[in-house]
Scaffold this motif. Structure first.
Motif, PDB file in Angstrom:
ATOM      1  N   TRP A  61       1.073  -1.895   0.043  1.00 47.03           N
ATOM      2  CA  TRP A  61       0.077  -0.123   0.117  1.00 47.03           C
ATOM      3  C   TRP A  61       0.657   1.443   0.107  1.00 47.03           C
ATOM      4  O   TRP A  61       0.501   1.748  -0.651  1.00 47.03           O
ATOM      5  CB  TRP A  61      -1.176   0.161   1.437  1.00 47.03           C
ATOM      6  N   GLU A  62       1.689   1.339   0.889  1.00 48.82           N
ATOM      7  CA  GLU A  62       2.495   2.174   1.190  1.00 48.82           C
ATOM      8  C   GLU A  62       3.409   2.868  -0.274  1.00 48.82           C
ATOM      9  O   GLU A  62       3.821   3.597  -0.879  1.00 48.82           O
ATOM     10  CB  GLU A  62       3.610   2.517   2.720  1.00 48.82           C
ATOM     11  N   GLY A  63       3.848   1.866  -1.042  1.00 48.82           N
ATOM     12  CA  GLY A  63       5.039   1.469  -1.717  1.00 48.82           C
ATOM     13  C   GLY A  63       4.218   1.636  -3.066  1.00 48.82           C
ATOM     14  O   GLY A  63       5.004   2.956  -3.633  1.00 48.82           O
ATOM     15  N   ARG A  64       2.888   1.339  -2.785  1.00 50.87           N
ATOM     16  CA  ARG A  64       2.530   2.030  -4.670  1.00 50.87           C
ATOM     17  C   ARG A  64       2.026   3.280  -4.702  1.00 50.87           C
ATOM     18  O   ARG A  64       1.675   3.721  -5.063  1.00 50.87           O
ATOM     19  CB  ARG A  64       0.868   0.979  -4.541  1.00 50.87           C
ATOM     20  N   ARG A  65       2.482   3.921  -3.113  1.00 48.61           N
ATOM     21  CA  ARG A  65       1.790   5.517  -3.163  1.00 48.61           C
ATOM     22  C   ARG A  65       3.036   6.305  -2.581  1.00 48.61           C
ATOM     23  O   ARG A  65       3.881   7.320  -3.574  1.00 48.61           O
ATOM     24  CB  ARG A  65       1.224   5.850  -2.248  1.00 48.61           C
ATOM     25  N   ALA A 135      13.088  -0.177   0.650  1.00 55.68           N
ATOM     26  CA  ALA A 135      13.942  -0.282  -0.825  1.00 55.68           C
ATOM     27  C   ALA A 135      12.056   0.054  -1.958  1.00 55.68           C
ATOM     28  O   ALA A 135      12.094   0.736  -2.494  1.00 55.68           O
ATOM     29  CB  ALA A 135      13.639  -1.965  -0.676  1.00 55.68           C
ATOM     30  N   VAL A 136      11.385   0.428  -0.998  1.00 57.14           N
ATOM     31  CA  VAL A 136      10.220   0.468  -2.475  1.00 57.14           C
ATOM     32  C   VAL A 136       9.584   2.146  -1.046  1.00 57.14           C
ATOM     33  O   VAL A 136       8.903   2.143  -2.005  1.00 57.14           O
ATOM     34  CB  VAL A 136       9.018  -0.060  -2.974  1.00 57.14           C
ATOM     35  N   GLY A 137      10.011   2.286  -0.715  1.00 56.43           N
ATOM     36  CA  GLY A 137       9.873   4.191  -0.302  1.00 56.43           C
ATOM     37  C   GLY A 137       8.712   4.038   1.358  1.00 56.43           C
ATOM     38  O   GLY A 137       8.491   4.632   1.722  1.00 56.43           O
ATOM     39  N   ALA A 138       8.615   2.347   1.564  1.00 55.60           N
ATOM     40  CA  ALA A 138       7.488   2.353   2.490  1.00 55.60           C
ATOM     41  C   ALA A 138       8.461   2.862   3.857  1.00 55.60           C
ATOM     42  O   ALA A 138       7.995   1.984   5.069  1.00 55.60           O
ATOM     43  CB  ALA A 138       6.669   1.391   2.212  1.00 55.60           C
ATOM     44  N   TRP A 139       8.262   3.549   3.860  1.00 56.46           N
ATOM     45  CA  TRP A 139       9.150   4.292   5.215  1.00 56.46           C
ATOM     46  C   TRP A 139       8.256   4.000   6.520  1.00 56.46           C
ATOM     47  O   TRP A 139       8.897   3.480   8.081  1.00 56.46           O
ATOM     48  CB  TRP A 139      10.432   5.168   5.901  1.00 56.46           C
TER      49      TRP A 139
END
Length: 175
Positions: A61-65, A135-139
């Motif tokens: 969810w967070e990575g897709r955003r 890795a996908v910006g989902a901090w």
């Protein structure tokens, strides 16, 4: 590459990996129970089945955003964790599963990564819980997953496992 592009691929990889590992874990659990295994920590087991899927969904969810690109350093850490994960699983053999099962007459495993780290599987999972989402910006997912996992491991799971493993230590004093 955009982080939002990688997120579903990473999620898919994790889903397949975890489902295949659950098959192995179930087979190992059946073997252990057939050999008289006693389970410890059953009451906290569902907490991990809440944490891990929530973490994976958060990564997706967070990575897709995410608006930025892939964090290649974090992805490299995630990729490097995978051989370590399978080293642990291979070293434990039939003793590896997602539960704490003590087989009568068994011995504590001290070879492979266990000669360097007391709980290498948990170290690998901690690395994955941080590096995968980063890795996908989902901090936020990385932070929440890491903190919740640390709390569960340090306050509940590892103490339960150590209590269970005392029987092996008493049988083999050098361990």
């Amino acid at each position: 590459m955009k982080a939002r592009t990688l997120a579903p691929w990473l999620f898919g990889f994790l889903m397949v990996q975890r489902l295949l590992e659950l098959r192995v874990a179930r087979a190992n659990e059946r073997w252990a129970r057939e050999h008289g295994a006693v389970e410890y920590g059953r009451e906290h087991y569902p907490l991990f089945f809440l944490l891990h899927p929530a973490w994976m969904l958060g990564l997706l969810w967070e990575g897709r955003r995410a608006r930025g690109g892939v964090n290649w350093g974090a992805l490299l850490l995630f990729v490097l964790a995978q051989p370590l994960r399978y080293w642990v699983i291979r070293t434990l053999g039939r003793y590896w599963n997602t539960r704490i099962l003590i087989v009568p007459g068994g011995e504590r495993v001290t070879g492979g990564p266990f000669q360097y780290v007391r709980h290498p599987n948990y170290a690998v999972v901690a690395l994955e819980l941080a590096s995968g989402p980063l890795a996908v910006g989902a901090w936020r997912t990385a932070l929440a997953g890491t903190l919740l996992n640390a709390a569960l491991l340090l306050l509940i799971r590892i103490p339960a496992e150590e209590r269970a493993l005392r029987g092996y230590r008493e049988a083999t004093p050098e361990a």
